[in-house]
Every structure is written in structure tokens, then in C-alpha cells.
Design an enzyme around this catalytic site. Sequence first.
Site, PDB file in Angstrom:
ATOM      1  N   GLY A 139       0.803  -1.229   0.000  1.00  0.00           N
ATOM      2  CA  GLY A 139       0.000   0.000   0.000  1.00  0.00           C
ATOM      3  C   GLY A 139       0.832   1.272   0.000  1.00  0.00           C
ATOM      4  O   GLY A 139       0.291   2.374  -0.152  1.00  0.00           O
TER       5      GLY A 139
ATOM      6  N   ASP B 238     -26.703  26.693   4.134  1.00  0.00           N
ATOM      7  CA  ASP B 238     -26.478  26.714   5.587  1.00  0.00           C
ATOM      8  C   ASP B 238     -25.849  28.053   5.957  1.00  0.00           C
ATOM      9  O   ASP B 238     -25.481  28.847   5.080  1.00  0.00           O
ATOM     10  CB  ASP B 238     -25.630  25.518   6.060  1.00  0.00           C
ATOM     11  CG  ASP B 238     -24.272  25.433   5.376  1.00  0.00           C
ATOM     12  OD1 ASP B 238     -23.752  26.488   4.951  1.00  0.00           O
ATOM     13  OD2 ASP B 238     -23.733  24.321   5.273  1.00  0.00           O
TER      14      ASP B 238
ATOM     15  N   LYS C 252     -29.573  24.931   8.483  1.00  0.00           N
ATOM     16  CA  LYS C 252     -29.204  23.514   8.495  1.00  0.00           C
ATOM     17  C   LYS C 252     -28.367  23.181   9.729  1.00  0.00           C
ATOM     18  O   LYS C 252     -27.604  24.022  10.196  1.00  0.00           O
ATOM     19  CB  LYS C 252     -28.367  23.204   7.235  1.00  0.00           C
ATOM     20  CG  LYS C 252     -27.767  21.813   7.211  1.00  0.00           C
ATOM     21  CD  LYS C 252     -26.662  21.682   6.146  1.00  0.00           C
ATOM     22  CE  LYS C 252     -25.281  21.822   6.756  1.00  0.00           C
ATOM     23  NZ  LYS C 252     -24.173  21.544   5.810  1.00  0.00           N
TER      24      LYS C 252
ATOM     25  N   THR D 203     -21.574  14.442   0.106  1.00  0.00           N
ATOM     26  CA  THR D 203     -22.572  13.354   0.024  1.00  0.00           C
ATOM     27  C   THR D 203     -23.894  13.843  -0.550  1.00  0.00           C
ATOM     28  O   THR D 203     -24.827  13.051  -0.697  1.00  0.00           O
ATOM     29  CB  THR D 203     -22.861  12.762   1.416  1.00  0.00           C
ATOM     30  OG1 THR D 203     -23.556  13.747   2.196  1.00  0.00           O
ATOM     31  CG2 THR D 203     -21.592  12.338   2.118  1.00  0.00           C
TER      32      THR D 203
END
Length: 311
Positions: free
Chosen positions: A37, A167, A190, A221
Site C-alpha cells: 500500500g 447553511d 441547516k 454526500t
Amino acid sequence: MKLSLLPGSANRSLAQAIAAILGEPPARCDHELFPDGEQHIEILDSVRGRDVYVIQPTSPPVDPHLMELLLLGDAARRAGAGRITAVVPYFGYARQDRRAKGREPVTSRLVADLIQAAFDRVVALDVHTSSIEGLFRIPIEHLSAVPVLAEVARAARLPKSVIVAPDLGAVKLAERYAAILDLPIGVVRKRRLSGEQVTVSGIVGDVTGRAPIIVDDMISTGATIAAAIETLSAANCTSNIIVVATHGLFVGPAVERLRKSAANKIIVTDSVALPENVSLPVEVASVAPLLADAVGRLHRDQSLETLMGRS
Ligand code: R5P
């Protein structure tokens, strides 16, 4: 000092577009992933004495892209580069700039420390925390894509449009768009519940019968934008909804959420490489001309004043 462009792997097409505008072929570099990795970098062209610009957004997957950025900076330093600038079109970890709950790290600060261990200067674009500059001892040139995005939004705006901050954190950004496009503002109230969930408690401002242009620094997201659209629809906005954000990450459930939402158009930049086959009405405004302009000016020691995103 001669110029050298050194692209990482996070957004090769943006780096190629910058190189094409500057008429400067990028330096060649080997990038290998070891079986355990670990990443291995080797710059194949000489950068000795050069003014090196490493181009790498620390976009998802954030940690490998951040590590690659650091390795490229260190490799350039050890290869004798004269000056090394990190061009970071998307700055990951910028949302973790304070301890919100208690025993947490201040990750933005830690990332700034890592970057300044390997670089002399940073060029960034619409970083979530505008106070990010205070985290660095080295100069950070904080550019903004707002003028570029606002011109694309102008072409799509309607006579009864309204700029919407999804927001409270986006209010200053909304004010900048509103000033450029000469439109009123609405603000969605929000609250974030988790990395993937938000809740909305209402809207400030008169948005009824208006066509919303929701503006944000990033779509991650899609929770923030989807919640804002739901709230605006319930408040009887028109169904012509435009979303504008500098960074389109579209991670996790974002595509699904935004497909179900009533967004007619989503305008983002190419700061981050778009996931393949994003089945959304996305329009991409390139920041390659802006970044190429910045790199050219920095290389010639010219002012960046007109490219700055002061907010
Ligand atoms: C939050 O403060 C940011 O400005 C964005 O609204 C947020 O990070 C977007 O994330 P998501 O798409 O996951 O709601």
C-alpha cells in the site's frame, strides 16, 4: 528560474489543461503502488534549480492523494528544485479546522504542517475554511472560482431567481454570488447530524415563487443540497432549481440523492475529477484558465490581486 509543472495522479486532465494553456509539457514522473500500500514516486526529468508547481487536489481518496502530494514535493526538493509550489485545487480536511466535540484532532492544522514541510508556497481554490491561511507559515494564495461559476449561473438565471445559502456557513459565499448577479438572498437553517446526515429547521428570506440558485463551496454526500431542495420546494419555490458549487466530490449516496432531488442543473468546476458516468445534469466550468493564469503570474513574480477570493 525555469518553470516545471509536476502533475500528481488525482486530476490528470486538469493538469494537462493547465499545461496546454501554459504551453509547458509536464515533467514526467513514475508513480508506483507497492503491494503493502505504500506509494513510490520518481521524477524522471531534471527539476534542478527550477520553479516547480506540483498540481494535485487532495480529493477522495483524500489520504493517498495527500500523501502523493507530499511525496512529489519532497522528491522535487531532494532533486534540487529552486522553489516548490503546491497547487491544490481542492483542499481536503479543510472542514476539520477546530475541535467541535472534545477529544478530536485539529486536522486542517496538521495537514498544513505536513504541506509546509514539503513546499515553499501553496495555491488553493475556495477552501472551505477561509481562515486556512492562518494555519500556514508559508504563503498561501487563496483563489476563487466564484467569478467563473457566477458567469455560468448568469446564463441560466431567471428574472425571479434568488441566491440560496444552504447553511449559515455559506452566507458570505451567497452574498458574493448575489452581488455579482444582483439577486436577493435566502438562507436555509441547516444542522449537521453526521458526515452523511443533516437536518433543516427552516428558511430565512422570501423565496416563495422564486427560482433558487443554491450556492455552496462543495457537494460531498449531497445531504446539504438535497435537504435544501426539499425545504425550498416545501416553501413553494419554482421548480427551476440550479445548484452551484466549486468542488463536486459526489461521494457515497450523492448521485442517488441528487438524482431524486428536483435539481435542474448542477454547475461545478473541474477542481476534482468527476466520477465516471455521473448520471446528473452536471455542467462543468473549467478552472484550468484561472489556475494557469495564477501559475504564470507567480512564475513571473506578478500580482495575483485580481484572482483572489476575498470573503
Ligand atoms: C458544509 O459546511 C459545506 O459547506 C458543505 O455544505 C458540505 O460540506 C457539503 O457536504 P454534503 O454534500 O455531504 O452535505
